[in-house]
Design an enzyme around this catalytic site. Sequence first.
Site, PDB file in Angstrom:
ATOM      1  CE  LYS A 276      10.664   3.069   5.107  1.00 47.75           C
ATOM      2  NZ  LYS A 276       9.673   3.036   6.195  1.00 47.75           N
TER       3      LYS A 276
ATOM      4  CD  GLU B 203      14.809   3.339  -2.182  1.00 42.91           C
ATOM      5  OE1 GLU B 203      15.367   4.309  -1.425  1.00 42.91           O
ATOM      6  OE2 GLU B 203      14.631   2.326  -1.457  1.00 42.91           O
TER       7      GLU B 203
ATOM      8  CG  HIS C 199       7.662  -6.057   1.142  1.00 40.71           C
ATOM      9  ND1 HIS C 199       8.661  -6.024   0.357  1.00 40.71           N
ATOM     10  CD2 HIS C 199       6.298  -6.140   0.365  1.00 40.71           C
ATOM     11  CE1 HIS C 199       8.489  -6.005  -0.948  1.00 40.71           C
ATOM     12  NE2 HIS C 199       6.932  -5.859  -0.914  1.00 40.71           N
TER      13      HIS C 199
ATOM     14  NE  ARG D 151      10.224  -1.826  15.671  1.00 40.25           N
ATOM     15  CZ  ARG D 151      10.683  -2.784  14.802  1.00 40.25           C
ATOM     16  NH1 ARG D 151      11.014  -3.663  15.334  1.00 40.25           N
ATOM     17  NH2 ARG D 151      10.311  -3.089  13.641  1.00 40.25           N
TER      18      ARG D 151
END
Length: 491
Positions: A118, A202, A237, A293
């Site tokens: 990430k 973040e 999530h 994917r």
Amino acid sequence: MTYFDKILIANRGEIAIRVMRACRELGIETVAIYSEPDRNALHVQYADEAFCVGEAHPSKSYLNKERICDVAKKSGAEAIHPGYGFLAENAGFAKLVEEEGLTFIGPSWKTIEILGSKIESKRMMREAGVPVLPGTPEGVTSIDEARKVAAEIGYPVIVKASAGGGGIGMHIVENDDQLEEAIEKGRRIAESTFGDPTIFVEKYLEKPRHLEIQILADGAGHIVHLYDRECSIQRRHQKLLEEAPSPIMTPELRERMAESAITAAKTANYKNAGTVEFLYSNGDYYFMEVNTRLQVEHTVTEFITGIDLVKQQIAIAAGYDLAMDQEDISMRGHAIECRINAEDPLNNFAADPGKIVRYRSPGGPGIRVDSGIHMGYTIPAHYDSMIAKLCAWGMNREEAIQRMRRAISEYVIIGVKTTLPLHYAIMQNPYFIAGETHTHFLQEGHIAASLRRYIREEEARMQTLAASLRQGKQVAAITAAIDVYIQRNAR
């Protein structure tokens, strides 16, 4: 046109069958793999050949890279389709497939590896001009550094694992006093789950929407997008319901987001099908990650574009250029996908594996069911709880919702608890109908308030439908007995 003679599908359940269906239409033979408890699973029966790859635990079967490659070579398969989950985004597996002289149906292992970080992927996108949320540009090395960045961007912030996914290791931090503990927890979980303790901080968005753009890219650098999807309704999530297009999308926003998605694909030297995911809030969007994917929710894109994404994946992997330009791709109508999980929505979505004693899937205009289950099937406790994907298409969003309600009311699954009543509650919810969703939608009281009522109604409906199925079975048995009697007396 035959791209390959034989493909091994390194997965199980509904996605294995979905890939095999595309192969069968293309005249390609299929090889299934299975663990010991999946010996009688539908994907095993559907394939042209099937091989056991080990014990129930995924590490000894569906994640056994060497064993899967060995089966592929011995069976004569030329390519491996990973589906999603398991090894689909494992750069080491894609590399091993390539080293064994086979074709991995997906992007290159180098692309998977770099986009799997990430921190690295956000750095690349930031440099390429794609909007990215503010935060620590690299992994957090000290609490002082994290405090400095958090003070600059403002609380709340979120601590994430660089190698993470599925919300694992994520911690929301409301103030400076909570930051150090969240970082330590995040590191421990990242190390134990992903083998990489790197975490970053973040800006946290309170009620964002999850939007994404589907892309296709061939080996010649030709990239197209297949419009947008909205996946804001999630639990823990993880997505539960997706639709295409997003109800808030405008032509101007779509143009900007699609341009960012194609820039992301070019930056990563992307090839094959992929999804660029964004968070959206108050008119702005921010790059989140690239899923390297096929997505679970690819069905809604197939519904609105008429393009078979699995066939496109196979063609690109075989070295063919895309047979379409952007202007050849159009969008028609609206589609919704409900993930049917064997879970108890009233018990924090706890998995509910077990035997399905009655089963009947819905049908009719605009309905698609991707599933690997059937009556008498026992859902194993070892794997993901998703057992089917129920999809509805309509000329517009209103008709898609109407068809989804009707399809849910026809669906019979008895023996395990499922998310069917939750989806029915969502389809009736005025906020959802108005398109007012966000990633914390299910945590708001208006869904929970109606859920018990819909669960009671569903239990009554299931019993009624199940009784009619039993009656049908008895009628069929009587009819068969009469036929035998007539045949005997006619001799």
